[in-house]
Design a protein around this motif. Structure first.
Motif, PDB file in Angstrom:
ATOM      1  N   ILE A   4       6.016  21.467 -17.503  1.00 23.91           N
ATOM      2  CA  ILE A   4       6.065  21.918 -16.252  1.00 23.91           C
ATOM      3  C   ILE A   4       5.494  20.580 -15.347  1.00 23.91           C
ATOM      4  O   ILE A   4       4.306  20.052 -16.113  1.00 23.91           O
ATOM      5  CB  ILE A   4       4.876  23.320 -15.437  1.00 23.91           C
ATOM      6  CG1 ILE A   4       5.584  24.482 -15.815  1.00 23.91           C
ATOM      7  CG2 ILE A   4       4.887  23.102 -14.389  1.00 23.91           C
ATOM      8  CD1 ILE A   4       3.961  25.110 -16.266  1.00 23.91           C
ATOM      9  N   TYR A  15      -2.642  24.034  -4.613  1.00 21.66           N
ATOM     10  CA  TYR A  15      -2.194  25.091  -5.291  1.00 21.66           C
ATOM     11  C   TYR A  15      -1.926  25.423  -6.594  1.00 21.66           C
ATOM     12  O   TYR A  15      -0.902  26.077  -6.900  1.00 21.66           O
ATOM     13  CB  TYR A  15      -0.352  25.285  -4.288  1.00 21.66           C
ATOM     14  CG  TYR A  15      -0.611  25.924  -2.211  1.00 21.66           C
ATOM     15  CD1 TYR A  15      -0.923  26.776  -2.194  1.00 21.66           C
ATOM     16  CD2 TYR A  15      -0.556  24.113  -2.443  1.00 21.66           C
ATOM     17  CE1 TYR A  15      -0.852  26.858  -1.100  1.00 21.66           C
ATOM     18  CE2 TYR A  15      -0.844  24.343  -0.361  1.00 21.66           C
ATOM     19  CZ  TYR A  15      -1.311  25.890  -0.066  1.00 21.66           C
ATOM     20  OH  TYR A  15      -1.827  25.817   1.759  1.00 21.66           O
ATOM     21  N   MET A  19      -0.548  28.752  -8.940  1.00 25.62           N
ATOM     22  CA  MET A  19       0.586  29.041  -9.244  1.00 25.62           C
ATOM     23  C   MET A  19       0.636  29.542 -11.107  1.00 25.62           C
ATOM     24  O   MET A  19       1.985  29.675 -11.204  1.00 25.62           O
ATOM     25  CB  MET A  19       1.396  27.860  -8.660  1.00 25.62           C
ATOM     26  CG  MET A  19       1.618  27.853  -7.139  1.00 25.62           C
ATOM     27  SD  MET A  19       1.564  29.790  -6.217  1.00 25.62           S
ATOM     28  CE  MET A  19       3.418  29.797  -7.318  1.00 25.62           C
ATOM     29  N   ILE A  22       0.267  32.476 -12.034  1.00 31.29           N
ATOM     30  CA  ILE A  22       0.923  33.228 -11.235  1.00 31.29           C
ATOM     31  C   ILE A  22       1.823  33.214 -13.252  1.00 31.29           C
ATOM     32  O   ILE A  22       2.921  33.775 -13.520  1.00 31.29           O
ATOM     33  CB  ILE A  22       2.090  32.976 -10.719  1.00 31.29           C
ATOM     34  CG1 ILE A  22       0.952  34.091  -9.582  1.00 31.29           C
ATOM     35  CG2 ILE A  22       3.337  34.139 -11.378  1.00 31.29           C
ATOM     36  CD1 ILE A  22       1.649  33.382  -8.464  1.00 31.29           C
ATOM     37  N   LEU A  23       2.171  31.819 -13.784  1.00 33.26           N
ATOM     38  CA  LEU A  23       3.116  31.567 -15.022  1.00 33.26           C
ATOM     39  C   LEU A  23       2.177  32.171 -15.441  1.00 33.26           C
ATOM     40  O   LEU A  23       3.201  32.758 -17.065  1.00 33.26           O
ATOM     41  CB  LEU A  23       3.448  29.722 -14.603  1.00 33.26           C
ATOM     42  CG  LEU A  23       4.196  28.783 -14.037  1.00 33.26           C
ATOM     43  CD1 LEU A  23       3.995  27.727 -14.196  1.00 33.26           C
ATOM     44  CD2 LEU A  23       5.491  30.137 -13.264  1.00 33.26           C
ATOM     45  N   PHE A  24       1.168  31.443 -16.143  1.00 32.06           N
ATOM     46  CA  PHE A  24       0.600  32.390 -17.977  1.00 32.06           C
ATOM     47  C   PHE A  24       0.731  33.580 -17.315  1.00 32.06           C
ATOM     48  O   PHE A  24       1.203  34.268 -18.930  1.00 32.06           O
ATOM     49  CB  PHE A  24      -0.569  31.599 -17.832  1.00 32.06           C
ATOM     50  CG  PHE A  24      -1.078  30.584 -17.538  1.00 32.06           C
ATOM     51  CD1 PHE A  24      -1.780  29.906 -16.840  1.00 32.06           C
ATOM     52  CD2 PHE A  24      -0.698  29.847 -18.918  1.00 32.06           C
ATOM     53  CE1 PHE A  24      -1.804  28.072 -17.187  1.00 32.06           C
ATOM     54  CE2 PHE A  24      -0.282  28.530 -19.338  1.00 32.06           C
ATOM     55  CZ  PHE A  24      -1.200  27.612 -18.292  1.00 32.06           C
ATOM     56  N   ALA A  26       3.184  35.531 -16.254  1.00 33.19           N
ATOM     57  CA  ALA A  26       4.512  35.730 -16.199  1.00 33.19           C
ATOM     58  C   ALA A  26       4.739  35.861 -18.229  1.00 33.19           C
ATOM     59  O   ALA A  26       5.789  35.783 -18.273  1.00 33.19           O
ATOM     60  CB  ALA A  26       5.272  35.205 -15.482  1.00 33.19           C
ATOM     61  N   ALA A  27       3.870  34.330 -18.640  1.00 34.20           N
ATOM     62  CA  ALA A  27       4.659  33.935 -19.523  1.00 34.20           C
ATOM     63  C   ALA A  27       4.542  35.201 -20.728  1.00 34.20           C
ATOM     64  O   ALA A  27       4.634  34.766 -21.972  1.00 34.20           O
ATOM     65  CB  ALA A  27       4.574  32.348 -19.772  1.00 34.20           C
ATOM     66  N   SER A  28       3.700  35.777 -20.664  1.00 33.86           N
ATOM     67  CA  SER A  28       2.811  36.560 -21.968  1.00 33.86           C
ATOM     68  C   SER A  28       3.002  37.831 -22.084  1.00 33.86           C
ATOM     69  O   SER A  28       3.966  38.362 -21.226  1.00 33.86           O
ATOM     70  CB  SER A  28       1.176  36.589 -20.946  1.00 33.86           C
ATOM     71  OG  SER A  28       1.708  37.577 -20.550  1.00 33.86           O
ATOM     72  N   ALA A  29       3.621  37.691 -23.889  1.00 38.48           N
ATOM     73  CA  ALA A  29       4.129  39.331 -23.940  1.00 38.48           C
ATOM     74  C   ALA A  29       2.982  39.955 -24.671  1.00 38.48           C
ATOM     75  O   ALA A  29       2.131  40.171 -24.339  1.00 38.48           O
ATOM     76  CB  ALA A  29       4.441  38.718 -25.593  1.00 38.48           C
ATOM     77  N   TYR A 151       2.121  23.988 -21.455  1.00 41.41           N
ATOM     78  CA  TYR A 151       2.448  23.719 -20.266  1.00 41.41           C
ATOM     79  C   TYR A 151       1.157  22.594 -19.884  1.00 41.41           C
ATOM     80  O   TYR A 151       0.302  21.926 -20.200  1.00 41.41           O
ATOM     81  CB  TYR A 151       1.391  24.651 -19.697  1.00 41.41           C
ATOM     82  CG  TYR A 151       1.900  25.763 -20.240  1.00 41.41           C
ATOM     83  CD1 TYR A 151       2.972  26.603 -18.664  1.00 41.41           C
ATOM     84  CD2 TYR A 151       1.290  26.843 -21.100  1.00 41.41           C
ATOM     85  CE1 TYR A 151       3.508  27.917 -19.596  1.00 41.41           C
ATOM     86  CE2 TYR A 151       1.972  28.009 -21.177  1.00 41.41           C
ATOM     87  CZ  TYR A 151       3.410  28.794 -20.904  1.00 41.41           C
ATOM     88  OH  TYR A 151       3.695  30.026 -20.932  1.00 41.41           O
ATOM     89  N   ASP A 164      -0.208  27.850 -25.187  1.00 42.39           N
ATOM     90  CA  ASP A 164      -0.124  29.439 -24.968  1.00 42.39           C
ATOM     91  C   ASP A 164      -0.136  29.499 -26.731  1.00 42.39           C
ATOM     92  O   ASP A 164       0.852  28.995 -27.155  1.00 42.39           O
ATOM     93  CB  ASP A 164       0.460  29.941 -24.193  1.00 42.39           C
ATOM     94  CG  ASP A 164      -0.086  30.355 -23.080  1.00 42.39           C
ATOM     95  OD1 ASP A 164      -0.920  29.699 -23.183  1.00 42.39           O
ATOM     96  OD2 ASP A 164       1.078  31.080 -21.774  1.00 42.39           O
TER      97      ASP A 164
END
Lengths: 204, 209
Positions: A4, A15, A19, A22-24, A26-29, A151, A164
């Motif tokens: 990123i 911000y 943000m 939010i990305l982390f 969304a990225a986590s399984a 990231y 991650d």
């Protein structure tokens, strides 16, 4: 690997943290971890087995190996994994199982030999580390299906980036076969039980 | 110059785009495109995998809708590639029950990943104790972890199909939807990946706050 772009302006920085959160998220399984005693052991490729064997150079040939992956700049997850690793090596020794613990860095750019050496010493003297780079690291990770995501790592930011990674750990027999797959964070007590209750595994 | 008020929506769009890419990159999940041209019960939205507390591998296939009755040939199909091609089907109509049809066939190069005709194999490697349960707008297929050979590759996809059974043979006459449509390839990965749990320190911190 995903990158990123760094956002440097002061207005944008306000911000960035929300943000990235939010990305982390969304990225986590969402997968639950499980301890799996393999019905069919998975033989490691000779290159990977040889690399592991180099860590404890004067090792007993009957030595089993516990392998976890992480990075020394990780402030909470990897220390917890390493504390579990150290605990398990001690538990194995208490059960008279010849056992070595190996921490494999997925972030060799920041984890120098000096840093790794100091880092694992904090968890006891019974652990070793493995630092590979480039294609050799990628092949080694692939042998264990290790997943990583970097990231905000870029030419302008080679120090303060986030990584991650999968927390799956592996118990390897003296012949270089993966015998047990477990989660380094959540399943340590399963492995401790295995040492006590499944002696036949370690006599095979 | 972008006004500060417009910044947050822009970043949201950016972040959702990136996160969607990451979801697509997760081999344990298939996010499917919605197709409004299909009846809701035939339109697959996602396929996810998870490990249950009882150490089972659970595939959850979600559709946009569900129905009690209708065309009896319509089935929800889960296809697994794991040394062979394994196919599990359950009727779309809830009133047709939860009986699962199971087929397997050899995995061969240049062979379609979902053959049009499947015959019940004499050499049966099917998982024992397969469980199927209907959930809201979807179905869960549960397989014992011990069935999986973690030294092999694994792949999966879900379809809605029209299929007819004649004796030991299943003939798929039409594919309505495929979860992995447009992805290309068989989406095969190491079976160990199914066990991987990705850990983000940021996520753990957020969970504690």
């Amino acid at each position: 690997m995903k990158y990123i772009s760094a956002i440097r302006s002061g207005t944008y920085r306000k911000y960035v943290n929300p943000m990235l959160a939010i990305l982390f998220l969304a990225a986590s399984a969402g997968s639950e971890a499980a301890t799996v005693l393999l019905r069919r052991p998975i033989p490691l490729l000779p290159e990977a087995a040889a690399r592991l064997n180099q860590v404890h150079a004067d090792r007993d040939l009957r030595m089993w190996q516990l392998v976890v992956f992480g990075f020394a700049h990780c402030k909470d997850v990897c220390p917890a994994s390493l504390a579990n690793l150290s605990m398990l090596v001690k538990a194995g020794v208490a059960e008279r199982i010849s056992l070595g613990g190996i921490f494999v860095t997925i972030d060799p750019d920041r984890d120098t030999d000096a840093i790794l050496s100091q880092y694992i010493r904090a968890f006891g003297t019974d652990l070793g580390y493995l630092r590979l780079e480039g294609g050799e690291l990628e092949r080694f990770k692939a042998a264990f299906s290790v997943e990583t995501a970097f990231y905000t790592k870029n030419a302008g930011n080679m120090l303060n980036y986030q990584v991650d990674h999968s927390t799956t750990a592996f118990l390897i027999d003296p012949a270089g076969n993966i015998r047990v797959i477990f989660d380094a964070l959540t399943d340590a007590t399963d492995i401790e039980d295995l040492f006590r209750k499944n002696r036949t595994l370690f006599e095979s | 110059m972008i006004p500060p008020g417009a910044l947050l929506p822009l970043l949201m769009v950016f972040s959702l785009t990136v996160s969607a890419m990451q979801i697509d990159a997760d081999p344990r999940t298939i996010v499917s495109f919605m197709d409004k041209g299909l009846s809701p019960e035939l339109d697959i939205l996602s396929v996810t995998t998870d490990i249950s507390p009882e150490d089972h591998l659970v595939f959850q296939v979600k559709t946009r809708g569900e129905r009690a009755q209708g065309e009896v040939a319509d089935h929800l199909l889960l296809r697994i590639l794991h040394g062979k091609v394994y196919v599990f089907l359950i009727p779309i109509n809830k009133e047709n029950g939860n009986k699962v049809l199971m087929y397997e066939t050899a995995l061969q190069p240049d062979y379609p990943l979902l053959p049009q005709v499947l015959e019940q194999s004499r050499e049966n490697d099917m998982p024992r104790h397969l469980k199927v349960e209907r959930v809201a707008r979807g179905v869960e297929f549960t397989l014992p972890l011990e069935w999986i050979d973690f030294g092999k590759d694994f792949g999966f996809d879900a379809y809605t199909v029209s299929a007819q059974v004649q004796g030991d043979t299943l003939e798929i006459s039409r594919v309505h939807d495929q979860a992995g449509k447009g992805r290309g390839g068989s989406n095969k990965f190491s079976a160990v990946t199914l066990l991987n749990k990705l850990c983000t320190p940021q996520r753990l911190r957020a969970g504690r706050d």
